[in-house]
Scaffold this motif. Structure first.
Motif, PDB file in Angstrom:
ATOM      1  N   LEU A   5      -0.975   0.266  14.184  1.00 28.15           N
ATOM      2  CA  LEU A   5      -0.403  -0.962  13.420  1.00 28.15           C
ATOM      3  C   LEU A   5       0.936  -0.436  12.660  1.00 28.15           C
ATOM      4  O   LEU A   5       1.622  -1.252  12.644  1.00 28.15           O
ATOM      5  CB  LEU A   5      -1.013  -1.814  12.636  1.00 28.15           C
ATOM      6  CG  LEU A   5      -0.719  -2.899  13.122  1.00 28.15           C
ATOM      7  CD1 LEU A   5      -0.240  -4.032  14.265  1.00 28.15           C
ATOM      8  CD2 LEU A   5      -1.282  -4.394  11.848  1.00 28.15           C
ATOM      9  N   VAL A   6       0.957   0.725  11.717  1.00 27.06           N
ATOM     10  CA  VAL A   6       2.026   0.775  10.990  1.00 27.06           C
ATOM     11  C   VAL A   6       3.011   1.515  11.854  1.00 27.06           C
ATOM     12  O   VAL A   6       4.312   1.333  11.928  1.00 27.06           O
ATOM     13  CB  VAL A   6       1.047   2.227   9.738  1.00 27.06           C
ATOM     14  CG1 VAL A   6       2.124   2.434   8.608  1.00 27.06           C
ATOM     15  CG2 VAL A   6       0.122   0.872   8.707  1.00 27.06           C
TER      16      VAL A   6
ATOM     17  N   GLN B  25      11.762   2.259   3.761  1.00 24.29           N
ATOM     18  CA  GLN B  25      11.509   0.103   3.180  1.00 24.29           C
ATOM     19  C   GLN B  25      10.744  -0.130   2.107  1.00 24.29           C
ATOM     20  O   GLN B  25      11.033  -1.165   1.188  1.00 24.29           O
ATOM     21  CB  GLN B  25      10.504  -0.665   4.314  1.00 24.29           C
ATOM     22  CG  GLN B  25      11.453  -0.510   6.546  1.00 24.29           C
ATOM     23  CD  GLN B  25      12.028  -1.627   6.116  1.00 24.29           C
ATOM     24  OE1 GLN B  25      12.170  -2.558   5.475  1.00 24.29           O
ATOM     25  NE2 GLN B  25      13.350  -1.119   6.789  1.00 24.29           N
ATOM     26  N   ALA B  26       9.691   1.150   1.162  1.00 24.80           N
ATOM     27  CA  ALA B  26       9.366   0.652   0.760  1.00 24.80           C
ATOM     28  C   ALA B  26       9.934   1.153  -1.046  1.00 24.80           C
ATOM     29  O   ALA B  26       9.428   0.046  -1.229  1.00 24.80           O
ATOM     30  CB  ALA B  26       7.642   1.800   0.664  1.00 24.80           C
TER      31      ALA B  26
ATOM     32  N   ALA C 222      -3.523   7.167   5.530  1.00 21.81           N
ATOM     33  CA  ALA C 222      -3.966   6.819   3.491  1.00 21.81           C
ATOM     34  C   ALA C 222      -3.439   5.077   4.314  1.00 21.81           C
ATOM     35  O   ALA C 222      -3.998   4.375   3.207  1.00 21.81           O
ATOM     36  CB  ALA C 222      -3.284   7.490   2.462  1.00 21.81           C
ATOM     37  N   VAL C 223      -2.347   5.269   3.423  1.00 22.26           N
ATOM     38  CA  VAL C 223      -1.699   3.679   3.651  1.00 22.26           C
ATOM     39  C   VAL C 223      -2.181   3.235   4.687  1.00 22.26           C
ATOM     40  O   VAL C 223      -2.456   1.424   4.245  1.00 22.26           O
ATOM     41  CB  VAL C 223      -0.052   3.929   4.072  1.00 22.26           C
ATOM     42  CG1 VAL C 223       0.815   2.402   4.733  1.00 22.26           C
ATOM     43  CG2 VAL C 223       0.390   4.759   3.286  1.00 22.26           C
ATOM     44  N   ALA C 224      -2.273   3.151   5.615  1.00 22.27           N
ATOM     45  CA  ALA C 224      -3.139   2.610   7.188  1.00 22.27           C
ATOM     46  C   ALA C 224      -4.852   1.457   6.429  1.00 22.27           C
ATOM     47  O   ALA C 224      -4.688   0.675   5.778  1.00 22.27           O
ATOM     48  CB  ALA C 224      -3.675   2.557   8.031  1.00 22.27           C
ATOM     49  N   LYS C 225      -5.351   2.989   5.332  1.00 16.29           N
ATOM     50  CA  LYS C 225      -6.818   2.594   5.030  1.00 16.29           C
ATOM     51  C   LYS C 225      -6.486   1.557   3.934  1.00 16.29           C
ATOM     52  O   LYS C 225      -7.068   0.743   3.526  1.00 16.29           O
ATOM     53  CB  LYS C 225      -7.364   3.701   4.634  1.00 16.29           C
ATOM     54  CG  LYS C 225      -8.751   3.162   4.280  1.00 16.29           C
ATOM     55  CD  LYS C 225      -9.255   5.098   3.749  1.00 16.29           C
ATOM     56  CE  LYS C 225     -11.093   4.687   3.386  1.00 16.29           C
ATOM     57  NZ  LYS C 225     -11.736   6.252   2.916  1.00 16.29           N
ATOM     58  N   ALA C 226      -5.313   1.471   3.102  1.00 22.17           N
ATOM     59  CA  ALA C 226      -5.417   1.028   2.361  1.00 22.17           C
ATOM     60  C   ALA C 226      -4.872   0.094   2.318  1.00 22.17           C
ATOM     61  O   ALA C 226      -5.357  -1.549   1.320  1.00 22.17           O
ATOM     62  CB  ALA C 226      -4.129   1.550   0.611  1.00 22.17           C
TER      63      ALA C 226
ATOM     64  N   ALA D 109       0.929  -1.661   0.100  1.00 24.41           N
ATOM     65  CA  ALA D 109       0.077  -0.075   0.091  1.00 24.41           C
ATOM     66  C   ALA D 109       0.661   1.553   0.202  1.00 24.41           C
ATOM     67  O   ALA D 109       0.505   2.238  -0.467  1.00 24.41           O
ATOM     68  CB  ALA D 109      -0.554  -0.054   1.313  1.00 24.41           C
ATOM     69  N   ALA D 110       1.814   0.945   0.770  1.00 28.40           N
ATOM     70  CA  ALA D 110       2.880   2.168   1.100  1.00 28.40           C
ATOM     71  C   ALA D 110       3.750   2.424  -0.554  1.00 28.40           C
ATOM     72  O   ALA D 110       3.567   3.965  -1.039  1.00 28.40           O
ATOM     73  CB  ALA D 110       4.039   2.512   2.216  1.00 28.40           C
ATOM     74  N   ARG D 111       4.392   1.637  -1.003  1.00 28.48           N
ATOM     75  CA  ARG D 111       4.998   1.758  -1.946  1.00 28.48           C
ATOM     76  C   ARG D 111       3.769   3.096  -2.941  1.00 28.48           C
ATOM     77  O   ARG D 111       4.358   2.793  -4.311  1.00 28.48           O
ATOM     78  CB  ARG D 111       5.072   0.589  -3.151  1.00 28.48           C
ATOM     79  CG  ARG D 111       6.072   0.022  -2.409  1.00 28.48           C
ATOM     80  CD  ARG D 111       6.488  -1.509  -3.093  1.00 28.48           C
ATOM     81  NE  ARG D 111       8.103  -1.807  -1.868  1.00 28.48           N
ATOM     82  CZ  ARG D 111       7.409  -3.512  -1.567  1.00 28.48           C
ATOM     83  NH1 ARG D 111       6.567  -3.622  -0.626  1.00 28.48           N
ATOM     84  NH2 ARG D 111       8.792  -3.424  -0.110  1.00 28.48           N
TER      85      ARG D 111
END
Length: 197
Positions: free
Chosen positions: A47-48, A61-62, A36-40, A19-21
């Motif tokens: 947790l992210v 990391q991404a 937005a990353v967490a939602k995707a 999702a982050a990428r």
């Protein structure tokens, strides 16, 4: 067989990274948010942060890219190897690569990642070039290819997007060969002309 806790964690991390990428590639570092990353990814934003610690670490990391392996094919082979990557550069790039490219001029972490990948390519090219100024030539060859990629992928220039990779390769080939080949020393004809011999 049930999934272990470590396997579940790895799967969740990969989902978050995917999702982050996608978001970093689409929006760049500044506009992509942890929320937005967490939602995707279908997880809680906390947790992210628990897995990656910060947006910066998540980005690092991404966008991590493994440099390609260099072949031992001589100058002509080297040029052809570079040109053979055009179909990839003109196609669908990995989202981590796009994220790095989109963010590298505005975010220090992306710039550092880009420099790392580009330096590795310059190192490989330098080893294969015979010229005394091999490193400069290697850097110029690398930047030519990067410029074409940015023009096609990010700027979406019609002239590049409408041309097939083979046509672009044919136009670039003489320039890349000229950069790759060491200049031969002059034969000093000027002395002969001066002395009239």
């Amino acid at each position: 067989m049930s999934e272990t806790r470590a396997e579940r964690r790895r799967r969740t991390e990969e989902r978050i990274l995917g999702a982050a990428r996608a978001l970093f590639a689409e929006l760049g570092f500044e506009r992509a948010t942890i929320r937005a990353v967490a939602k995707a990814a279908g997880v809680d934003p906390a947790l992210v942060m628990q897995y990656f610690g910060s947006k910066q670490e998540l980005f690092q990391q991404a966008v991590r890219v493994t440099p390609a392996v260099r072949s031992e094919a001589g100058v002509d082979g080297l040029v052809e190897e570079l040109l053979s990557t055009l179909s990839v550069k003109m196609g669908e790039l990995p989202q981590g690569t796009l994220a790095m490219m989109r963010s590298m001029l505005t975010h220090p972490e992306a710039a550092a990642s880009a420099r790392f990948v580009l330096k590795a390519q310059i190192d490989r090219l330098e080893e294969a070039l015979p010229a005394a100024d091999a490193r400069l030539r290697a850097a110029l060859m690398t930047m030519v290819m990067l410029g074409v990629t940015i023009g096609h992928q990010l700027l979406e220039l019609d002239e590049l997007r409408s041309a097939p990779p083979e046509e672009i390769a044919a136009a670039l080939r003489p320039a890349l060969r000229a950069l790759a080949e060491a200049e031969k020393p002059a034969d000093e004809p000027a002395d002969e002309l001066i002395t009239g011999q």
